[in-house]
Design an enzyme around this catalytic site. Structure first.
Site, PDB file in Angstrom:
ATOM      1  N   GLY A   1     -41.673  11.475  16.892  1.00 24.03           N
ATOM      2  CA  GLY A   1     -42.651  10.286  16.833  1.00 24.03           C
ATOM      3  C   GLY A   1     -42.372   9.534  17.837  1.00 24.03           C
ATOM      4  N   GLY A   2     -41.771   9.659  18.886  1.00 24.12           N
ATOM      5  CA  GLY A   2     -41.285   8.862  20.089  1.00 24.12           C
ATOM      6  C   GLY A   2     -42.597   8.387  20.937  1.00 24.12           C
TER       7      GLY A   2
ATOM      8  N   PHE B   1     -45.309   3.341  17.710  1.00 20.71           N
ATOM      9  CA  PHE B   1     -45.084   2.040  18.000  1.00 20.71           C
ATOM     10  C   PHE B   1     -43.477   2.034  18.059  1.00 20.71           C
ATOM     11  CE2 PHE B   1     -44.075  -1.942  15.577  1.00 20.71           C
ATOM     12  CZ  PHE B   1     -43.933  -2.711  16.496  1.00 20.71           C
ATOM     13  N   ILE B   2     -42.750   2.182  16.985  1.00 19.73           N
ATOM     14  CA  ILE B   2     -41.342   2.015  17.059  1.00 19.73           C
ATOM     15  C   ILE B   2     -40.512   3.106  18.007  1.00 19.73           C
ATOM     16  CG2 ILE B   2     -39.404   1.363  15.820  1.00 19.73           C
ATOM     17  CD1 ILE B   2     -40.986   0.713  13.074  1.00 19.73           C
TER      18      ILE B   2
ATOM     19  N   ASP C   1     -46.029  19.458  16.003  1.00 19.76           N
ATOM     20  CA  ASP C   1     -46.057  18.976  14.733  1.00 19.76           C
ATOM     21  C   ASP C   1     -44.576  19.178  14.069  1.00 19.76           C
ATOM     22  OD1 ASP C   1     -46.468  18.687  12.170  1.00 19.76           O
ATOM     23  OD2 ASP C   1     -48.687  19.060  12.324  1.00 19.76           O
TER      24      ASP C   1
ATOM     25  N   THR D   1     -46.569  15.343   6.134  1.00 21.71           N
ATOM     26  CA  THR D   1     -46.077  14.989   7.098  1.00 21.71           C
ATOM     27  C   THR D   1     -44.582  14.539   6.570  1.00 21.71           C
ATOM     28  OG1 THR D   1     -48.121  14.551   8.413  1.00 21.71           O
ATOM     29  CG2 THR D   1     -45.994  13.450   9.071  1.00 21.71           C
TER      30      THR D   1
ATOM     31  N   THR E   1     -38.183   2.887   5.372  1.00 24.09           N
ATOM     32  CA  THR E   1     -38.972   1.589   5.134  1.00 24.09           C
ATOM     33  C   THR E   1     -38.227   0.752   3.988  1.00 24.09           C
ATOM     34  OG1 THR E   1     -40.986   0.479   4.496  1.00 24.09           O
ATOM     35  CG2 THR E   1     -40.926   2.845   4.089  1.00 24.09           C
ATOM     36  N   ASP E   2     -38.231  -0.660   3.776  1.00 32.77           N
ATOM     37  CA  ASP E   2     -38.006  -1.368   2.762  1.00 32.77           C
ATOM     38  C   ASP E   2     -39.036  -1.037   1.376  1.00 32.77           C
ATOM     39  OD1 ASP E   2     -40.375  -2.659   3.587  1.00 32.77           O
ATOM     40  OD2 ASP E   2     -39.326  -4.802   3.734  1.00 32.77           O
ATOM     41  N   GLU E   3     -40.122  -0.463   1.881  1.00 31.15           N
ATOM     42  CA  GLU E   3     -41.280  -0.499   0.901  1.00 31.15           C
ATOM     43  C   GLU E   3     -41.010   0.713  -0.224  1.00 31.15           C
ATOM     44  OE1 GLU E   3     -45.314  -0.326   2.288  1.00 31.15           O
ATOM     45  OE2 GLU E   3     -44.827  -1.409   4.088  1.00 31.15           O
TER      46      GLU E   3
ATOM     47  N   TYR F   1     -48.184   5.657   0.613  1.00 31.38           N
ATOM     48  CA  TYR F   1     -47.425   5.724   1.796  1.00 31.38           C
ATOM     49  C   TYR F   1     -45.958   5.676   1.353  1.00 31.38           C
ATOM     50  CZ  TYR F   1     -44.543   3.542   5.462  1.00 31.38           C
ATOM     51  OH  TYR F   1     -43.479   3.463   6.446  1.00 31.38           O
TER      52      TYR F   1
ATOM     53  N   LYS G   1     -42.668   8.356   1.729  1.00 30.63           N
ATOM     54  CA  LYS G   1     -41.586   7.788   2.605  1.00 30.63           C
ATOM     55  C   LYS G   1     -40.162   7.938   1.565  1.00 30.63           C
ATOM     56  CE  LYS G   1     -40.806   6.688   6.021  1.00 30.63           C
ATOM     57  NZ  LYS G   1     -40.830   7.536   7.442  1.00 30.63           N
TER      58      LYS G   1
ATOM     59  N   LYS H   1     -52.635  -2.265  12.114  1.00 26.16           N
ATOM     60  CA  LYS H   1     -51.606  -3.043  11.294  1.00 26.16           C
ATOM     61  C   LYS H   1     -51.914  -4.363  11.532  1.00 26.16           C
ATOM     62  CE  LYS H   1     -49.235   0.772  10.337  1.00 26.16           C
ATOM     63  NZ  LYS H   1     -48.363   1.465  11.449  1.00 26.16           N
TER      64      LYS H   1
HETATM   65  P1  NAD Z   1     -46.494   4.913  14.220  1.00 23.53           P
HETATM   66  O1  NAD Z   1     -47.766   5.330  13.173  1.00 23.53           O
HETATM   67  O2  NAD Z   1     -46.889   3.905  15.333  1.00 23.53           O
HETATM   68  O3  NAD Z   1     -46.130   6.179  14.840  1.00 23.53           O
HETATM   69  C1  NAD Z   1     -45.938   7.384  14.236  1.00 23.53           C
HETATM   70  C2  NAD Z   1     -45.755   8.544  15.261  1.00 23.53           C
HETATM   71  O4  NAD Z   1     -45.632   9.863  14.638  1.00 23.53           O
HETATM   72  C3  NAD Z   1     -47.091   8.631  16.223  1.00 23.53           C
HETATM   73  O5  NAD Z   1     -46.708   8.946  17.543  1.00 23.53           O
HETATM   74  C4  NAD Z   1     -47.517   9.989  15.469  1.00 23.53           C
HETATM   75  O6  NAD Z   1     -48.398  10.676  16.795  1.00 23.53           O
HETATM   76  C5  NAD Z   1     -46.415  10.684  15.277  1.00 23.53           C
HETATM   77  N1  NAD Z   1     -46.515  11.811  14.029  1.00 23.53           N
HETATM   78  C6  NAD Z   1     -47.471  11.678  13.129  1.00 23.53           C
HETATM   79  N2  NAD Z   1     -47.535  12.682  12.421  1.00 23.53           N
HETATM   80  C7  NAD Z   1     -46.659  13.675  13.146  1.00 23.53           C
HETATM   81  C8  NAD Z   1     -46.375  14.755  13.055  1.00 23.53           C
HETATM   82  N3  NAD Z   1     -46.695  15.876  11.728  1.00 23.53           N
HETATM   83  N4  NAD Z   1     -45.455  15.630  14.134  1.00 23.53           N
HETATM   84  C9  NAD Z   1     -45.081  14.743  14.749  1.00 23.53           C
HETATM   85  N5  NAD Z   1     -45.493  13.741  15.190  1.00 23.53           N
HETATM   86  C10 NAD Z   1     -46.110  12.892  14.274  1.00 23.53           C
HETATM   87  O7  NAD Z   1     -45.438   4.510  13.373  1.00 23.53           O
HETATM   88  P2  NAD Z   1     -44.591   3.536  13.546  1.00 23.53           P
HETATM   89  O8  NAD Z   1     -44.859   2.028  13.002  1.00 23.53           O
HETATM   90  O9  NAD Z   1     -43.745   3.533  14.727  1.00 23.53           O
HETATM   91  O10 NAD Z   1     -43.131   3.877  12.327  1.00 23.53           O
HETATM   92  C11 NAD Z   1     -42.381   4.859  12.746  1.00 23.53           C
HETATM   93  C12 NAD Z   1     -41.553   5.281  11.571  1.00 23.53           C
HETATM   94  O11 NAD Z   1     -40.889   4.055  11.131  1.00 23.53           O
HETATM   95  C13 NAD Z   1     -42.143   5.785  10.291  1.00 23.53           C
HETATM   96  O12 NAD Z   1     -41.027   6.839  10.013  1.00 23.53           O
HETATM   97  C14 NAD Z   1     -42.314   4.652   9.436  1.00 23.53           C
HETATM   98  O13 NAD Z   1     -42.350   4.986   8.079  1.00 23.53           O
HETATM   99  C15 NAD Z   1     -41.069   3.522   9.765  1.00 23.53           C
HETATM  100  N6  NAD Z   1     -41.132   2.246   9.401  1.00 23.53           N
HETATM  101  C16 NAD Z   1     -42.177   1.651  10.165  1.00 23.53           C
HETATM  102  C17 NAD Z   1     -42.399   0.056  10.073  1.00 23.53           C
HETATM  103  C18 NAD Z   1     -43.342  -0.586  10.582  1.00 23.53           C
HETATM  104  O14 NAD Z   1     -43.470  -2.099  10.342  1.00 23.53           O
HETATM  105  N7  NAD Z   1     -44.080  -0.289  11.399  1.00 23.53           N
HETATM  106  C19 NAD Z   1     -41.295  -0.497   9.086  1.00 23.53           C
HETATM  107  C20 NAD Z   1     -40.311   0.372   8.520  1.00 23.53           C
HETATM  108  C21 NAD Z   1     -40.187   1.551   8.701  1.00 23.53           C
END
Ligand code: NAD
Length: 343
Positions: free
Chosen positions: A8-9, A12-13, A60, A100, A125-127, A149, A153, A188
């Site tokens: 998932g690089g 966003f995060i 994937d 996923t 996540t804290d959720e 969601y 998680k 978001k």
């Molecule tokens: P995001 O939706 O911006 O990014 C998710 C990434 O995962 C994308 O690049 C997507 O292409 C990839 N992806 C999705 N399904 C896939 C699959 N089957 N195989 C390979 N890649 C796949 O999410 P984010 O906000 O960057 O969150 C990243 C992680 O952090 C998640 O696990 C999320 O649950 C967790 N998180 C997010 C937040 C937040 O505020 N955004 C807070 C706490 C935890």
């Protein structure tokens, strides 16, 4: 830590984490595995492509053969961000979220075990703790997720922790509060509101906008994840909080000011089902055991974020949608649990 596989690089995060970890002297290779779903944007990786340490693989996490092949290329550590991450979408697509976020995690932990990965960080996540009216959830608090969601998680967390207890995989889980910062997909709340307000459009709050979230700068979360990667005790969960607690209405006040808009731009819509009243985590374990300390002040971080969207219209304008609300009509929300601080 020589070779880090980041799933998932391109999200966003994950993309912020890649840009951080690729600078570490003891890291010689960073492999990104990302399916490039609608949320994955290759351009999020930006300057990371200037480094010859980076290798990008589109794939994937549920594809066991592809994951096995990647794991055989020798990653010593895995940081697992890949997920379906948008709560509003999860109401109508729970099956895909479970595939996923749960089965994808299962494929990764099995392959990581098979190939002798030395450290696996599962990003959560804290959720998963569900709503708290008062107090803060420690890592020992029960998992009481409500929305699809968070359910997916929480199930993924259990799969990951099960791989530690049954297979001995050296694995940690991080649970952070809501992240904000540049590069977030404009569905978001913060980028959705900022991009609309910058265009002179209206935004809507659920109910009275009273729901409280803790807002953590994405770089603080990434610093915490790196600390867990380097120093976290296998089998342990670490809460990464310490941002600012704000109701959605308070957050909107900040965003209106930053975008030069007024409350005339804000409307109110019925609440969605199980819109959790408040999330709150106790993050003293990561602070005391790993030295984790968030550095960003909310007003600076939000200003920097709004400025990024102001300067990068070409990045987000093609992604804008009319609504972030794709949920069925509201029904009475579940009564939030109360946990005393330190539970
Ligand atoms: P995001 O939706 O911006 O990014 C998710 C990434 O995962 C994308 O690049 C997507 O292409 C990839 N992806 C999705 N399904 C896939 C699959 N089957 N195989 C390979 N890649 C796949 O999410 P984010 O906000 O960057 O969150 C990243 C992680 O952090 C998640 O696990 C999320 O649950 C967790 N998180 C997010 C937040 C937040 O505020 N955004 C807070 C706490 C935890």
């Amino acid at each position: 830590m020589r070779h880090v596989l980041v799933t998932g690089g391109a999200g966003f995060i994950g993309s912020h984490f890649v840009k951080r970890i690729i600078k570490a002297e003891d890291v010689v290779r960073v492999t990104v595995l990302d399916a490039l779903t609608y949320a994955g944007r290759i351009e999020n990786l930006g300057t990371a492509f200037l480094s010859d340490k980076l290798r990008f693989v589109q794939g994937d996490v549920q594809d066991a053969a592809a994951v096995d092949e990647l794991m055989s290329s020798g990653p010593t550590a895995v940081v697992h961000f890949a997920a379906e991450s948008h709560v509003d979408r999860s109401y109508g697509a729970a099956d895909g979220f479970l595939s996923t976020n749960v089965l994808g995690t299962q494929v990764l932990v099995r392959a990581a075990h098979r190939h002798g990965v030395e450290k696996f960080v599962h990003v959560s996540t804290d959720e998963v703790y569900g709503p708290l009216l008062r107090g803060e959830a420690t890592e020992e608090a029960p998992l009481r997720p409500t929305v699809p969601y968070a359910v997916s998680k929480a199930a993924g967390d259990l799969v990951a922790l099960g791989a530690h207890s049954t297979l001995g995989l050296p694995l940690c889980v991080t649970r952070s509060s809501n992240n904000y910062g540049p590069n977030q997909y404009p569905e978001k709340i913060i980028p959705f509101f900022v991009t609309r307000l910058l265009r002179g459009m209206t935004v809507t709050l659920h109910d009275r906008g009273q729901h409280v979230r803790n807002w953590l700068h994405v770089e603080d979360n990434c610093a915490g994840i790196e600390a867990v990667l380097r120093k976290g005790e296998p089998g342990e969960v670490y809460n990464l909080g310490g941002g600012a607690d704000l109701s959605c209405k308070e957050l909107t006040g900040y965003l209106l000011a930053l975008c030069g808009a007024t409350w005339d731009a804000v409307g109110y819509i019925p609440d969605r089902p199980a819109n959790d009243a408040r999330y709150a985590i106790d993050w003293t374990k990561a602070r005391d055991q790993l030295g984790y300390r968030p550095q960003h002040r909310l007003d600076d971080g939000l200003a920097e974020t709004a400025e990024w969207y102001r300067r990068n219209v070409d990045r987000w304008a093609p992604l804008m949608t009319d609504s972030r609300t794709v949920v069925p009509a509201a029904r009475p929300a579940r009564v939030p649990l109360e946990l005393p601080r330190g539970h």
